[in-house]
Design an enzyme around this catalytic site. Structure first.
Site, PDB file in Angstrom:
ATOM      1  N   GLU A  38       3.412  79.184  82.179  1.00  0.00           N
ATOM      2  CA  GLU A  38       4.635  78.392  82.340  1.00  0.00           C
ATOM      3  C   GLU A  38       5.125  78.503  83.787  1.00  0.00           C
ATOM      4  OE1 GLU A  38       9.068  78.124  80.251  1.00  0.00           O
ATOM      5  OE2 GLU A  38       8.003  80.042  80.272  1.00  0.00           O
ATOM      6  N   LYS A 103       9.379  70.584  77.668  1.00  0.00           N
ATOM      7  CA  LYS A 103       9.762  71.689  76.794  1.00  0.00           C
ATOM      8  C   LYS A 103      10.980  71.320  75.948  1.00  0.00           C
ATOM      9  CE  LYS A 103      10.929  76.652  77.147  1.00  0.00           C
ATOM     10  NZ  LYS A 103      11.176  77.745  78.131  1.00  0.00           N
ATOM     11  N   CYS A 137       6.471  78.446  75.813  1.00  0.00           N
ATOM     12  CA  CYS A 137       7.237  79.696  75.718  1.00  0.00           C
ATOM     13  C   CYS A 137       8.196  79.748  74.527  1.00  0.00           C
ATOM     14  CB  CYS A 137       7.975  79.929  77.043  1.00  0.00           C
ATOM     15  SG  CYS A 137       8.432  81.666  77.326  1.00  0.00           S
TER      16      CYS A 137
END
Length: 250
Positions: A38, A103, A137
């Site tokens: 990330e 995300k 994540c």
């Protein structure tokens, strides 16, 4: 399909240095898909106006690497798009075709939700016969969003998940593999970031039964994923047929 992830010690806010480190680490490596952490070019940074890719420099680097290696490259970077900042995960195919995922779940504990905008789409990539769900994540903590509706075979997670919470990271990766009858490859960064958070080596690839299938050498984590093995396992254990039906509001 061979997947190789790089446990990168990301240099804080230094894209040029990170690009050079990646090239050096991967110069003699071959794989079908290379995975980077990330925000691989900057570290997990909330100074979006300073580090964001206004000129798509991280994407251009991935395209360059994909062409040179004749392989797919995947990782996330901070991006400015139409006045908003996104933590954007790129999947760059060898022919430079691009799939992207913004995300969805932003890490409010660090204030990510105050800086970056959430994604609105669930993205599944088709590559070498595999259907691959892209995740970043903190998405890992939300199983509903990743629930397998018989529409993917593997999940890729790229992360900056600190050592102090690494137990959750490792347990949840295995859980996502088991509950979704899918390959799960989770790639975390290593080293210490600009906020003095330490990241230990904790990248893994799990088969659908929770078995670790990755091998580690130096900073590289490699796994061979076989679609026929997965199909055989799913045909024997038809657990997905018993799942609850629901819809998600994005």
């Amino acid at each position: 399909m061979k997947i190789t992830g790089l446990n990168l010690d990301i240099v804080w806010k230094n894209k040029t240095e990170n690009f050079q480190r990646i090239e050096k680490e991967l110069q003699n490596q071959e794989a079908d898909l290379f995975l980077l952490p990330e925000m691989f070019s900057t570290g997990f940074c909330m100074d979006a106006s300073e580090v964001s890719d206004r000129n798509l420099e991280s994407l251009e680097f991935l395209k360059k690497m994909a062409k040179e290696k004749n392989a797919a490259f995947c990782g996330s970077a901070p991006v400015e798009d139409n006045g908003l900042f996104y933590n954007r995960m790129y999947f760059v195919h060898p022919d430079s075709h691009i799939d992207l995922y913004n995300k969805r779940h932003l890490f409010s504990f660090s204030g990510e939700d105050k800086v970056y905008a959430p994604g609105k789409e669930r993205i599944i990539v088709n590559y070498k016969g595999f259907r691959i769900l892209l995740q970043v994540c903190y998405d890992l903590r939300f199983p509903v969003f990743a629930r397998n509706n018989n529409d993917y075979d593997a999940i890729l997670y790229v992360a900056n998940w600190p050592e102090k919470r690494v137990g959750a990271w490792e347990h949840l990766l295995k859980a996502r593999a088991i509950e979704n009858l899918a390959f799960v490859f989770g790639l975390n960064r290593i080293g210490t970031d600009g906020n003095s958070l330490f990241y230990q080596e904790s990248s893994h690839c799990f088969f659908a039964d929770g078995t670790e299938i990755s091998e580690k050498k130096g900073n590289l984590v490699t796994a061979e994923v076989n679609l026929e093995d997965l199909k055989e396992f799913r045909n024997h254990f038809r657990f997905l047929n018993d799942r609850d039906s629901f819809s998600i509001e994005l």
